[in-house]
Design a protein around this motif. Structure first.
Motif, PDB file in Angstrom:
ATOM      1  N   GLY A  28       1.058  -1.357  -0.084  1.00 15.32           N
ATOM      2  CA  GLY A  28       0.041  -0.017   0.097  1.00 15.32           C
ATOM      3  C   GLY A  28       0.831   1.348  -0.097  1.00 15.32           C
ATOM      4  O   GLY A  28       2.041   1.149   0.593  1.00 15.32           O
ATOM      5  N   ASN A  29       0.138   2.358  -0.531  1.00 17.42           N
ATOM      6  CA  ASN A  29       1.248   3.679  -0.781  1.00 17.42           C
ATOM      7  C   ASN A  29       0.594   4.627   0.390  1.00 17.42           C
ATOM      8  O   ASN A  29       1.117   5.821   0.442  1.00 17.42           O
ATOM      9  CB  ASN A  29       0.722   4.173  -1.986  1.00 17.42           C
ATOM     10  CG  ASN A  29       1.238   3.047  -3.141  1.00 17.42           C
ATOM     11  OD1 ASN A  29       1.866   2.382  -2.808  1.00 17.42           O
ATOM     12  ND2 ASN A  29       0.500   3.335  -4.255  1.00 17.42           N
ATOM     13  N   SER A  30      -0.448   4.286   1.414  1.00 13.45           N
ATOM     14  CA  SER A  30      -1.047   5.141   2.159  1.00 13.45           C
ATOM     15  C   SER A  30      -0.077   5.592   3.416  1.00 13.45           C
ATOM     16  O   SER A  30       0.744   4.556   3.849  1.00 13.45           O
ATOM     17  CB  SER A  30      -2.340   4.893   2.581  1.00 13.45           C
ATOM     18  OG  SER A  30      -2.122   3.454   3.582  1.00 13.45           O
ATOM     19  N   PRO A  31      -0.095   6.475   3.912  1.00  9.26           N
ATOM     20  CA  PRO A  31       0.468   6.837   5.298  1.00  9.26           C
ATOM     21  C   PRO A  31       0.049   5.748   6.331  1.00  9.26           C
ATOM     22  O   PRO A  31       1.218   5.406   7.168  1.00  9.26           O
ATOM     23  CB  PRO A  31      -0.106   8.393   5.792  1.00  9.26           C
ATOM     24  CG  PRO A  31      -0.512   8.672   4.453  1.00  9.26           C
ATOM     25  CD  PRO A  31      -1.014   7.995   3.752  1.00  9.26           C
ATOM     26  N   ARG A  32      -1.039   5.274   6.168  1.00 13.30           N
ATOM     27  CA  ARG A  32      -1.422   4.141   7.081  1.00 13.30           C
ATOM     28  C   ARG A  32      -0.584   2.905   7.147  1.00 13.30           C
ATOM     29  O   ARG A  32      -0.143   2.384   8.127  1.00 13.30           O
ATOM     30  CB  ARG A  32      -2.869   3.878   7.205  1.00 13.30           C
ATOM     31  CG  ARG A  32      -3.390   2.924   8.037  1.00 13.30           C
ATOM     32  CD  ARG A  32      -4.914   2.866   7.883  1.00 13.30           C
ATOM     33  NE  ARG A  32      -5.238   2.049   9.140  1.00 13.30           N
ATOM     34  CZ  ARG A  32      -6.695   1.700   9.278  1.00 13.30           C
ATOM     35  NH1 ARG A  32      -7.483   2.101   8.415  1.00 13.30           N
ATOM     36  NH2 ARG A  32      -7.047   0.653  10.323  1.00 13.30           N
ATOM     37  N   ALA A  33      -0.276   2.771   5.526  1.00 14.72           N
ATOM     38  CA  ALA A  33       0.407   1.378   5.214  1.00 14.72           C
ATOM     39  C   ALA A  33       1.937   1.580   5.744  1.00 14.72           C
ATOM     40  O   ALA A  33       2.840   0.541   6.342  1.00 14.72           O
ATOM     41  CB  ALA A  33       0.370   1.254   3.908  1.00 14.72           C
ATOM     42  N   LEU A  34       2.333   2.927   5.655  1.00 19.01           N
ATOM     43  CA  LEU A  34       3.747   3.205   6.120  1.00 19.01           C
ATOM     44  C   LEU A  34       4.087   2.887   7.597  1.00 19.01           C
ATOM     45  O   LEU A  34       4.866   2.336   8.012  1.00 19.01           O
ATOM     46  CB  LEU A  34       4.211   4.372   5.831  1.00 19.01           C
ATOM     47  CG  LEU A  34       4.585   4.859   4.391  1.00 19.01           C
ATOM     48  CD1 LEU A  34       4.775   6.234   3.921  1.00 19.01           C
ATOM     49  CD2 LEU A  34       5.563   3.879   3.775  1.00 19.01           C
ATOM     50  N   ARG A  35       2.869   3.524   8.198  1.00 13.59           N
ATOM     51  CA  ARG A  35       2.864   3.342   9.798  1.00 13.59           C
ATOM     52  C   ARG A  35       2.927   1.895  10.148  1.00 13.59           C
ATOM     53  O   ARG A  35       3.560   1.355  11.065  1.00 13.59           O
ATOM     54  CB  ARG A  35       1.821   3.959  10.385  1.00 13.59           C
ATOM     55  CG  ARG A  35       1.690   5.485  10.184  1.00 13.59           C
ATOM     56  CD  ARG A  35       0.737   5.934  11.404  1.00 13.59           C
ATOM     57  NE  ARG A  35      -0.731   5.800  10.888  1.00 13.59           N
ATOM     58  CZ  ARG A  35      -1.261   6.414  10.088  1.00 13.59           C
ATOM     59  NH1 ARG A  35      -0.877   7.730   9.592  1.00 13.59           N
ATOM     60  NH2 ARG A  35      -2.720   6.328   9.850  1.00 13.59           N
ATOM     61  N   ARG A  36       2.240   1.014   9.550  1.00  8.60           N
ATOM     62  CA  ARG A  36       2.159  -0.614   9.824  1.00  8.60           C
ATOM     63  C   ARG A  36       3.422  -0.942   9.432  1.00  8.60           C
ATOM     64  O   ARG A  36       3.870  -1.921  10.253  1.00  8.60           O
ATOM     65  CB  ARG A  36       1.296  -1.198   8.818  1.00  8.60           C
ATOM     66  CG  ARG A  36      -0.385  -1.007   9.365  1.00  8.60           C
ATOM     67  CD  ARG A  36      -1.240  -1.680   8.544  1.00  8.60           C
ATOM     68  NE  ARG A  36      -2.614  -1.381   8.864  1.00  8.60           N
ATOM     69  CZ  ARG A  36      -3.597  -1.197   8.022  1.00  8.60           C
ATOM     70  NH1 ARG A  36      -3.472  -1.247   6.630  1.00  8.60           N
ATOM     71  NH2 ARG A  36      -4.748  -0.869   8.461  1.00  8.60           N
ATOM     72  N   VAL A  37       4.132  -0.789   8.322  1.00  6.65           N
ATOM     73  CA  VAL A  37       5.554  -1.218   8.005  1.00  6.65           C
ATOM     74  C   VAL A  37       6.407  -0.839   9.238  1.00  6.65           C
ATOM     75  O   VAL A  37       7.220  -1.817   9.901  1.00  6.65           O
ATOM     76  CB  VAL A  37       6.167  -0.467   6.880  1.00  6.65           C
ATOM     77  CG1 VAL A  37       7.492  -0.909   6.795  1.00  6.65           C
ATOM     78  CG2 VAL A  37       5.335  -0.951   5.553  1.00  6.65           C
ATOM     79  N   VAL A  38       6.408   0.267   9.583  1.00  5.58           N
ATOM     80  CA  VAL A  38       7.193   0.665  10.732  1.00  5.58           C
ATOM     81  C   VAL A  38       6.944  -0.077  11.988  1.00  5.58           C
ATOM     82  O   VAL A  38       8.051  -0.644  12.831  1.00  5.58           O
ATOM     83  CB  VAL A  38       7.351   2.273  11.041  1.00  5.58           C
ATOM     84  CG1 VAL A  38       7.898   2.776  12.369  1.00  5.58           C
ATOM     85  CG2 VAL A  38       7.890   3.026   9.801  1.00  5.58           C
ATOM     86  N   ALA A  39       5.499  -0.172  12.476  1.00  4.18           N
ATOM     87  CA  ALA A  39       5.374  -0.836  13.657  1.00  4.18           C
ATOM     88  C   ALA A  39       5.293  -2.395  13.687  1.00  4.18           C
ATOM     89  O   ALA A  39       5.581  -3.006  14.856  1.00  4.18           O
ATOM     90  CB  ALA A  39       4.081  -0.360  13.952  1.00  4.18           C
TER      91      ALA A  39
END
Length: 152
Positions: A28-39
């Motif tokens: 995914g490209n969304s900020p939420r997807a990025l937060r999931r990656v980091v977490a």
């Protein structure tokens, strides 16, 4: 278990050999997807998405190498802010080479693309090889190995 879904009693077998588990990549490209990656994950798998797709896919547009580079920079910044020091993989389906792509691969041009993706932080590329049969796919994969993988 979740609000609309319960998978109790299911087991995934065979169990993974890797411990604690195989790498998890979040798409995914969304900020939420990025937060999931980091977490929670070890990698990010964004995908090409024209601006016209945003409403349907509920993800951010990703139309150019500059968009992808900016997303990778954002991911790295978020990971650093969260105290992550481990490397995060980035897997991408190259622009113009989606899984349904039917044109033959120009190996020399693709090798140049591989280098450009690596320069901005992509660590894995996923592509489809257009063929008409399993035998033809095996031949295309062998040629890809000879003409691309062995030379990058």
């Amino acid at each position: 278990a979740g609000a609309a879904y319960d998978a109790g009693g299911n087991a995934m077998l065979p169990l993974p050999i890797q411990r604690p588990h195989p790498p998890i990549w979040v798409g995914g490209n969304s900020p939420r997807a990025l937060r999931r990656v980091v977490a929670h994950a070890q990698g990010w798998s964004p995908f090409p998405a024209p601006a016209a797709m945003q409403a349907r896919t509920r993800t951010a547009a990703l139309e150019t190498m500059e968009d992808l580079a900016a997303g990778i920079a954002r991911l790295r910044q978020m990971a650093g802010d969260a105290g992550r020091t481990d490397a995060l993989d980035v897997n991408f389906v190259p622009f113009g080479r989606g899984m349904g792509h039917r044109k033959p691969l120009d190996a020399a041009a693709f090798r140049e693309q591989v280098a450009a993706y690596a320069d901005i932080g992509v660590t894995w590329l996923t592509i489809g090889l257009p063929t008409s049969s399993p035998e033809a796919y095996a031949d295309a994969a062998a040629e890809f190995g000879d003409e691309v993988i062995s030379k990058v």
